[in-house]
Design a protein around this motif. Structure first.
Motif, mmCIF file in Angstrom:
data_model
loop_
_atom_site.group_PDB
_atom_site.id
_atom_site.type_symbol
_atom_site.label_atom_id
_atom_site.label_comp_id
_atom_site.label_asym_id
_atom_site.label_seq_id
_atom_site.Cartn_x
_atom_site.Cartn_y
_atom_site.Cartn_z
ATOM 1 N N ILE A 94 -4.102 -3.798 -4.968
ATOM 2 C CA ILE A 94 -4.417 -2.738 -4.013
ATOM 3 C C ILE A 94 -5.555 -3.244 -3.129
ATOM 4 O O ILE A 94 -6.644 -3.542 -3.609
ATOM 5 C CB ILE A 94 -4.880 -1.445 -4.733
ATOM 6 N N GLU A 95 -5.276 -3.359 -1.823
ATOM 7 C CA GLU A 95 -6.311 -3.801 -0.871
ATOM 8 C C GLU A 95 -6.926 -2.569 -0.221
ATOM 9 O O GLU A 95 -6.242 -1.791 0.435
ATOM 10 C CB GLU A 95 -5.681 -4.667 0.227
ATOM 11 N N TRP A 96 -8.217 -2.392 -0.426
ATOM 12 C CA TRP A 96 -8.923 -1.244 0.159
ATOM 13 C C TRP A 96 -10.294 -1.769 0.567
ATOM 14 O O TRP A 96 -11.188 -1.865 -0.248
ATOM 15 C CB TRP A 96 -9.002 -0.111 -0.872
ATOM 16 N N LEU A 143 1.267 -18.362 0.195
ATOM 17 C CA LEU A 143 1.102 -18.007 1.600
ATOM 18 C C LEU A 143 1.535 -16.559 1.776
ATOM 19 O O LEU A 143 2.596 -16.153 1.280
ATOM 20 C CB LEU A 143 1.954 -18.932 2.472
ATOM 21 N N GLU A 144 0.707 -15.786 2.486
ATOM 22 C CA GLU A 144 0.959 -14.350 2.651
ATOM 23 C C GLU A 144 1.550 -14.043 4.023
ATOM 24 O O GLU A 144 1.070 -14.548 5.038
ATOM 25 C CB GLU A 144 -0.352 -13.574 2.475
ATOM 26 N N ASN A 145 2.579 -13.180 4.030
ATOM 27 C CA ASN A 145 3.141 -12.700 5.300
ATOM 28 C C ASN A 145 2.129 -11.799 5.995
ATOM 29 O O ASN A 145 1.488 -10.970 5.345
ATOM 30 C CB ASN A 145 4.440 -11.925 5.035
ATOM 31 N N ILE A 201 1.937 -9.633 -5.159
ATOM 32 C CA ILE A 201 2.243 -8.629 -4.138
ATOM 33 C C ILE A 201 0.947 -7.945 -3.715
ATOM 34 O O ILE A 201 0.032 -7.771 -4.531
ATOM 35 C CB ILE A 201 3.269 -7.615 -4.694
ATOM 36 N N HIS A 202 0.857 -7.624 -2.419
ATOM 37 C CA HIS A 202 -0.251 -6.811 -1.913
ATOM 38 C C HIS A 202 0.260 -5.451 -1.457
ATOM 39 O O HIS A 202 1.346 -5.355 -0.882
ATOM 40 C CB HIS A 202 -0.907 -7.479 -0.692
ATOM 41 N N LEU A 203 -0.563 -4.438 -1.694
ATOM 42 C CA LEU A 203 -0.327 -3.096 -1.156
ATOM 43 C C LEU A 203 -1.633 -2.632 -0.524
ATOM 44 O O LEU A 203 -2.713 -2.956 -1.026
ATOM 45 C CB LEU A 203 0.059 -2.130 -2.284
ATOM 46 N N LEU A 219 3.728 -11.646 -1.166
ATOM 47 C CA LEU A 219 4.439 -10.690 -0.317
ATOM 48 C C LEU A 219 3.584 -9.431 -0.177
ATOM 49 O O LEU A 219 3.388 -8.695 -1.150
ATOM 50 C CB LEU A 219 5.804 -10.369 -0.921
ATOM 51 N N ASP A 220 3.056 -9.228 1.042
ATOM 52 C CA ASP A 220 2.291 -8.012 1.304
ATOM 53 C C ASP A 220 3.260 -6.961 1.826
ATOM 54 O O ASP A 220 3.752 -7.046 2.955
ATOM 55 C CB ASP A 220 1.171 -8.285 2.308
ATOM 56 N N VAL A 221 3.537 -5.963 0.972
ATOM 57 C CA VAL A 221 4.569 -4.970 1.289
ATOM 58 C C VAL A 221 4.092 -4.033 2.398
ATOM 59 O O VAL A 221 4.876 -3.592 3.242
ATOM 60 C CB VAL A 221 4.961 -4.200 0.006
ATOM 61 N N ASN A 222 2.795 -3.752 2.428
ATOM 62 C CA ASN A 222 2.284 -2.943 3.536
ATOM 63 C C ASN A 222 2.412 -3.717 4.856
ATOM 64 O O ASN A 222 2.778 -3.134 5.881
ATOM 65 C CB ASN A 222 0.832 -2.542 3.280
ATOM 66 N N ASN A 223 2.135 -5.017 4.818
ATOM 67 C CA ASN A 223 2.304 -5.823 6.038
ATOM 68 C C ASN A 223 3.756 -5.804 6.500
ATOM 69 O O ASN A 223 4.029 -5.781 7.708
ATOM 70 C CB ASN A 223 1.860 -7.268 5.808
ATOM 71 N N VAL A 224 4.683 -5.842 5.565
ATOM 72 C CA VAL A 224 6.110 -5.780 5.924
ATOM 73 C C VAL A 224 6.373 -4.475 6.669
ATOM 74 O O VAL A 224 6.987 -4.453 7.743
ATOM 75 C CB VAL A 224 7.007 -5.832 4.665
HETATM 76 FE FE LIG Z 1 -2.696 -8.608 2.156
#
Ligand SMILES: [Fe+2]
Lengths: 300, 278
Positions: free
Chosen positions: A256-258, A145-147, A209-211, A178-183
């Motif tokens: 890396i999400e782009w 589950l993603e934040n 992890i997502h960035l 854990l999506d660090v950009n979302n954090v």
């Molecule tokens: Fe994400």
């Protein structure tokens, strides 16, 4: 058909979201890339080119499967047909991980195509837990589950997001993405500290992890309002937060999400290499620290 | 069916977790309010969904509104690129926004969103002077269904040489699943070439057109068919034998050329198999 595929397991390295723009570069050049992440909803047709390319790419790379449409955080019952289509994609490509969002996107038959926020209360906790149970049971596998990234605050929330996630994990046995950009986006938008969030996060359950890049704006009161746009490079403070996260959570597959203003393959691949650099330097620092302590370092 | 007492119903609703029913109801209302405001800017901002000062914020909620509308319009533009180019970007975005409000998607696969767009365009009064737009949308929707349709291997174009000529009349043709026939009174093939930069094979000069869309391998191909060839193809797809189909078409089109029609359809590679009835 799926005879010679590489192992499904994702390495603790950088990976990128798979984009149609890059199908040819990937198949022609076979770049060194940790993994590709696909949106399940983009591979739900019966056949055709998307499956042709993905089948070929899957032979050489592990993939992670990321759903955007299950509406796990919603108040309505889950769409059974959609869960079953997710399962079809999972069965077809044997992904190393499957993840979805702590968010909702469907209400009363209407699909909004956005990851919408929910208050964190006893009621929504139970809804999310029931939905995750249903998905994990149907798919026959654990999900992550993603934040989410949030632009608003719910007055009625009685849980901190980190505590809410911890409780969900406890009750469902799911893992966390854990999506660090979302954090960074959510903490900035609500006036909180991204570092505190990472420090409180139940990192022992993180498996990916997502960035991604965000767009800086301001609200009508002049407070910063960051938009999770996925349309640019990862911001420097997010890289710093990522290094802090890796120090806590250990090396993790890092995406890396782009998704908009999609760059050339080279630019995207460079971002993923930066994640490798952070992971590598964490590993070296750990090794040096344990050498100093006189620990036995395997292979040294 | 046995009677279910009210208290049992309540327990089912609570799923045994001690959440008061009124909390469940107010939770549902919260989702209702949030949803209502997403597509309709006239609806007041949802209560209790606030910014850093504790008050609802138009700008913050607006991020969700904008994400929803912009992403669904983008999805429509991706599914209907020729309609987009024909009416222009600004007009298309306004048109798609109207469509999205009237027919929001009901499931999350966006390549399957927009099935009602051609009908919507056809009934949209400001576009009454551009009747071909509806047919362009029909063609783009068919293209999309063929693109994502099931894979199947077509028979080789020389397949008939392997069939006993005496039995040819009994041959039955099964089409590959990824195919569509589109009828229009407008020169769709020209519009297609100009707006999708893709070729259309064997186009006839008539304005009244039938286009066969199919995907024999990874690429979607478009083939313009004469009316008689289209009628013949339709009968074969329907399960008529070659003899039955040829006879029916010959009776209404006196210049029908059977071998030319077969050649055209076989080179379009729209058949998955040819079998002779036992
Ligand atoms: Fe994400």
């Amino acid at each position: 058909m799926c005879a010679q595929r590489v192992n499904a397991k994702l390495p603790a390295r950088g990976g990128v979201g798979l984009k149609a723009d890059h199908y040819h570069s990937i198949l022609n050049d076979k770049p060194d890339m940790g993994f590709f992440e696909i949106h399940a909803e983009n591979y739900m047709g019966a056949g055709g080119p998307p499956h042709g390319y993905l089948e070929a790419i899957r032979r050489d790379y592990p993939i992670s499967l990321h759903g955007v449409g299950l509406s796990i955080g919603g108040a309505d019952p889950l769409n059974k047909e959609h869960i079953s289509r997710v399962k079809d994609v999972a069965d077809r490509y044997d992904p190393g991980l499957f993840s979805e969002h702590l968010a909702w996107s469907t209400h009363d038959t209407e699909y909004f195509n956005d990851l919408l926020p929910l208050p964190y209360t006893e009621v929504t906790l139970q809804q999310v837990v029931d939905h995750i149970d249903e998905v994990q049971t149907f798919l026959g596998r654990q999900m992550l589950l993603e934040n989410p990234s949030a632009y608003v605050i719910f007055k009625e929330s009685t849980y901190e997001e980190t505590e809410f996630l911890r409780e969900i994990v406890k009750r469902t046995g799911c893992g966390l993405l854990l999506d660090v950009n979302n954090v960074f986006v959510s903490a900035t938008n609500s006036g909180g500290s991204p570092e505190d969030y990472v420090d409180r996060f139940p990192v022992e359950h993180v498996q990916e992890i997502h960035l991604g890049g965000h767009a800086p704006e301001t609200d009508e009161l002049g407070y910063p309002l960051l938009i999770d746009a996925h349309d640019r490079k990862v911001a420097d403070p997010v890289w710093a937060l990522y290094a802090r996260t890796i120090d806590r959570a250990g090396p993790q597959p890092t995406l890396i999400e782009w998704d908009a203003n999609i760059p050339t393959w080279e630019i995207l691949a460079y971002e993923a290499e930066q994640a490798d650099v952070v992971i590598q330097s964490h590993i070296e620092t750990q090794a040096q620290a344990s050498q100093k302590r006189g620990d036995h370092v395997p292979g040294v | 069916m046995s009677q279910v007492s009210d208290s049992t119903k309540e327990k089912i609703a609570l799923k045994g977790f001690g959440v008061p029913l009124q909390d469940l109801q107010s939770n549902m209302q919260g989702f209702d309010m949030f949803s209502d405001g997403l597509m309709n800017p006239a609806v007041p901002l949802p209560d209790g969904v606030v910014g850093r000062d504790g008050h609802p914020s138009e700008k913050r909620f607006g991020v969700y509104r904008n994400n929803v509308m912009a992403s669904l319009i983008d999805a429509m533009a991706a599914n209907f690129p020729a309609v987009h180019d024909l009416v222009g970007r600004d007009y298309f975005r306004a048109l798609a926004a109207e469509f999205v409000r009237k027919h929001p998607p009901e499931q999350p696969v966006l390549s399957e969103f927009g099935g009602k767009f051609s009908e919507f365009i056809g009934a949209f009064p400001p576009l009454a002077d551009y009747p071909y737009l509806k047919d362009v949308a029909v063609l783009e929707w068919a293209w999309l269904r063929v693109y994502h349709g099931p894979n199947a291997t077509p028979v080789a174009p020389d397949v008939l040489s392997k069939i006993d000529p005496a039995k040819l009349g009994d041959a039955m043709f099964t089409p590959i699943p990824a195919h569509r026939l589109i009828y229009s009174r407008f020169p769709l093939s020209e519009i297609w070439k100009q707006n999708r930069s893709e070729d259309v094979e064997g186009v006839t000069p008539e304005a009244d057109q039938v286009i066969l869309i199919c995907r024999p391998d990874m690429d979607v191909t478009l083939t313009g068919l004469a009316q008689d060839v289209a009628a013949f193809a339709d009968l074969l797809f329907f399960g008529k034998t070659l003899g039955e189909a040829a006879e029916a078409v010959s009776s209404s089109y006196k210049f029908f050329d059977l071998s030319q029609a077969l050649g055209c359809l076989l080179s379009a590679r729209v058949f998955a198999s040819v079998d002779v009835k036992a």
